[in-house]
Write an enzyme that holds these catalytic residues in place. Structure first.
Site, PDB file in Angstrom:
ATOM      1  N   ASP A   1      -1.191  -4.232  -9.081  1.00  0.00           N
ATOM      2  CA  ASP A   1      -1.046  -3.845  -7.678  1.00  0.00           C
ATOM      3  C   ASP A   1      -0.844  -2.334  -7.592  1.00  0.00           C
ATOM      4  O   ASP A   1       0.010  -1.772  -8.281  1.00  0.00           O
ATOM      5  CB  ASP A   1       0.156  -4.588  -7.083  1.00  0.00           C
ATOM      6  CG  ASP A   1       0.289  -4.427  -5.578  1.00  0.00           C
ATOM      7  OD1 ASP A   1      -0.233  -3.450  -5.017  1.00  0.00           O
ATOM      8  OD2 ASP A   1       0.937  -5.289  -4.961  1.00  0.00           O
TER       9      ASP A   1
ATOM     10  N   HIS B   1      -3.424  -6.417  -3.406  1.00  0.00           N
ATOM     11  CA  HIS B   1      -2.149  -6.248  -2.712  1.00  0.00           C
ATOM     12  C   HIS B   1      -2.051  -7.351  -1.664  1.00  0.00           C
ATOM     13  O   HIS B   1      -2.731  -7.320  -0.653  1.00  0.00           O
ATOM     14  CB  HIS B   1      -2.102  -4.868  -2.066  1.00  0.00           C
ATOM     15  CG  HIS B   1      -0.795  -4.533  -1.433  1.00  0.00           C
ATOM     16  ND1 HIS B   1       0.396  -4.553  -2.127  1.00  0.00           N
ATOM     17  CD2 HIS B   1      -0.477  -4.160  -0.160  1.00  0.00           C
ATOM     18  CE1 HIS B   1       1.386  -4.191  -1.313  1.00  0.00           C
ATOM     19  NE2 HIS B   1       0.874  -3.956  -0.114  1.00  0.00           N
TER      20      HIS B   1
ATOM     21  N   SER C   1       4.534  -6.684   1.112  1.00  0.00           N
ATOM     22  CA  SER C   1       4.647  -5.237   0.931  1.00  0.00           C
ATOM     23  C   SER C   1       6.015  -4.758   1.432  1.00  0.00           C
ATOM     24  O   SER C   1       7.040  -5.257   0.956  1.00  0.00           O
ATOM     25  CB  SER C   1       3.472  -4.556   1.654  1.00  0.00           C
ATOM     26  OG  SER C   1       3.345  -3.217   1.262  1.00  0.00           O
TER      27      SER C   1
END
Length: 522
Positions: free
Chosen positions: A428, A457, A209
């Site tokens: 995502d 994710h 991320s």
């Protein structure tokens, strides 16, 4: 006439206080500083064999001999010395997420044999958790029940904007000039000080991320120090950060609709409707009820939104969330909803993560300082993507009033990095697919591995044979998939969950052990 009054009200919001100019780039001056040798001791609260230390780094890399701060670092030393591969650093995202527990997490995900070849290194980035100072601007900012994210009048909208401005002002009063040294470039330069403190010529890195953007920034600044680089669920470096949040709104809308459609497939279990549209109507009806009467005085519409946002990150959470929605909507039961909120939505009482998120993102990039721009863009986004748009707006609105002027993010350039491995899911929500494509383009020697339509994710280390086979091969000996036009490799999606047998409210709040960790989740 109404439009004129709205415009005047927005214009009257204004900005308060003097803006602090952004600092000059300081990564080059980092070479003038070498941290003192860290003192390692067993980490409190972590499994045996994981050591912790503090690495002293300059607060301001343009003045490397000035004030220092402390970065909390953890490690589990390699035990397979015959196949030693150096240090492997990890960042779980955020910005604002801590990483001290990483050695234990990654040992499980890599498997004991591969993990034993690396010194597994976790760290809390500057401002986070056990690092000093640890930021907190208003510990009660997220306490329930908050004003509805979705404003029904311009007065409500401007009241939320004033609330966001007050948070920014509190951060400025508490931390002053510290805020101009909370950028991703600063955190990446701290990573190079960790490398020095570990006595390593190069480091390997796994980032999830926001951690992909941090890792890409490190590789841009220190390409010769990168041994192996894994970027999983990628921030789009062309959209940092205002535009990236609008992209998120659209992507999470898609995940919400997938969730509603999944519930409709199991109407015999959840009794919320046989079509996605019927389930969606039930969801927003429940939200409206909670606005009128918050559950147990704790879960109103915002807390409800935050709880169900968790399902957009990981679909193994869907049965728990669907059960809570069903029992509240069909029978008025609040216990499962309160339990779900406690598991996934409750961020009250400690805003370290939010404070660091704000300090990094608001300082990294240029944000609109004119509320009229936010007003227009967020209502346009809401018409297309109501599930997240206004909640996301208020998660970021403090950047419109931040006391440090943003706009000094680096241009991500991976051309001098010998290789990298990039993972991305096409559905995502938190880091939409285009981020992986753009990061792949910025790192021309990388390989892009795509999971087609899974919607999760964070892909690596979750037990998928296709993803983990590629990941572990690269970390074992540098093997990469064959280069192809577009994505270099495709993996099938994780299967959708199946509702369990009926469970109690308490049981329904317990996530699947080892499968519920999500990188970068707010």
């Amino acid at each position: 006439m109404k439009k004129i009054l709205v415009a005047l009200a927005i214009a009257g919001l204004g900005l308060s206080g003097a803006l602090v100019a952004p600092p000059a780039a300081g990564a080059a001056q980092a070479s003038d500083y070498t941290p003192p040798a860290p003192r390692w001791t067993q980490c409190e609260g972590l499994p045996g064999g994981i050591e912790c230390a503090a690495v002293e780094v300059p607060l301001d890399y343009t003045h490397p001999r000035g004030r220092t701060i402390r970065i909390a670092v953890s490690r589990k030393k390699a035990t397979d010395t015959a196949h030693y591969q150096g240090a492997l650093l990890f960042n779980p995202g955020g910005p604002g997420a801590g990483g001290l527990a990483y050695p234990a997490v990654m040992e499980s995900r890599l498997g004991a044999a591969l993990a034993a070849q690396y010194d597994l290194i976790g760290f809390d980035p500057r401002g986070v958790g056990s690092s000093e100072p640890s930021l907190s601007c208003d510990p009660h900012f997220s306490d329930p029940v908050r004003p509805d994210y979705v404003p029904s009048t311009i007065t409500e909208e401007l009241a939320w904007a004033q609330r966001s401005r007050a948070y920014a002002e509190a951060c400025g009063r508490t931390y002053g000039d510290l805020l101009k040294n909370m950028t991703t470039t600063d955190a990446a330069t701290d990573m190079d000080q960790i490398r020095k403190a570990l006595g390593q010529e190069q480091i390997s890195y796994v980032g999830y991320s926001y951690g992909t953007y941090l890792g890409a920034t490190y590789a841009t600044l220190f390409p010769s120090r990168v041994r192996r680089l894994v970027l999983d669920s990628n921030v789009n470096p062309s959209r940092v950060w205002y535009e990236a949040n609008i992209d998120q709104n659209r992507a999470f809308e898609g995940r919400a609709k997938d969730f509603f459609a999944w519930i409709a497939r199991f109407d015999d279990t959840y009794h919320l409707g046989t079509t996605a549209r019927e389930v969606e109507q039930a969801f927003y009806t429940a939200r409206a009820r909670l606005k009128d009467t918050p559950a147990e005085g704790r879960v109103g519409p915002d807390e409800f939104d935050d709880t169900y946002l968790a399902g957009g990150y990981l679909k193994t959470r869907w049965p728990l969330l669907a059960n809570a929605l069903s029992r509240y909507f069909t029978a008025g039961e609040t216990a499962p909803l309160l339990a779900a909120y406690g598991t996934y939505g409750d961020s009250s009482g400690d805003d370290n993560g939010f404070a660091v998120y704000s300090a990094v993102e608001c300082s990294d990039a240029n944000w609109p300082r004119d509320w009229a721009r936010w007003h227009r863009d967020m209502w346009l986004s809401y018409r297309e993507a109501p599930f997240l748009s206004w909640g996301n707006a208020w998660y970021n609105a403090q950047c419109a009033f931040w006391p440090v002027r943003g706009g000094h993010e680096p241009h991500i350039d991976g051309r001098r990095v010998k290789d990298a491995l990039i993972f991305q899911d096409t559905k995502d929500g938190a880091t939409p697919y285009e981020g992986g494509v753009e990061m792949h383009r910025r790192f021309p020697n990388s390989r892009l591995v795509v999971m087609d339509g899974g919607g999760n994710h964070g892909l690596t280390g979750r037990g998928d044979a296709c993803v983990d086979g590629i990941w572990k091969a690269y970390l074992t000996d540098g093997t990469l998939p064959m280069s192809r036009p577009g994505p270099d490799a495709h993996c099938a999606p994780f299967p959708d969950p199946v509702p369990p047998a009926p469970v109690t409210a308490l049981q329904s709040a317990v996530p699947v052990q080892g499968d519920d960790w999500v990188p970068g989740e707010r």
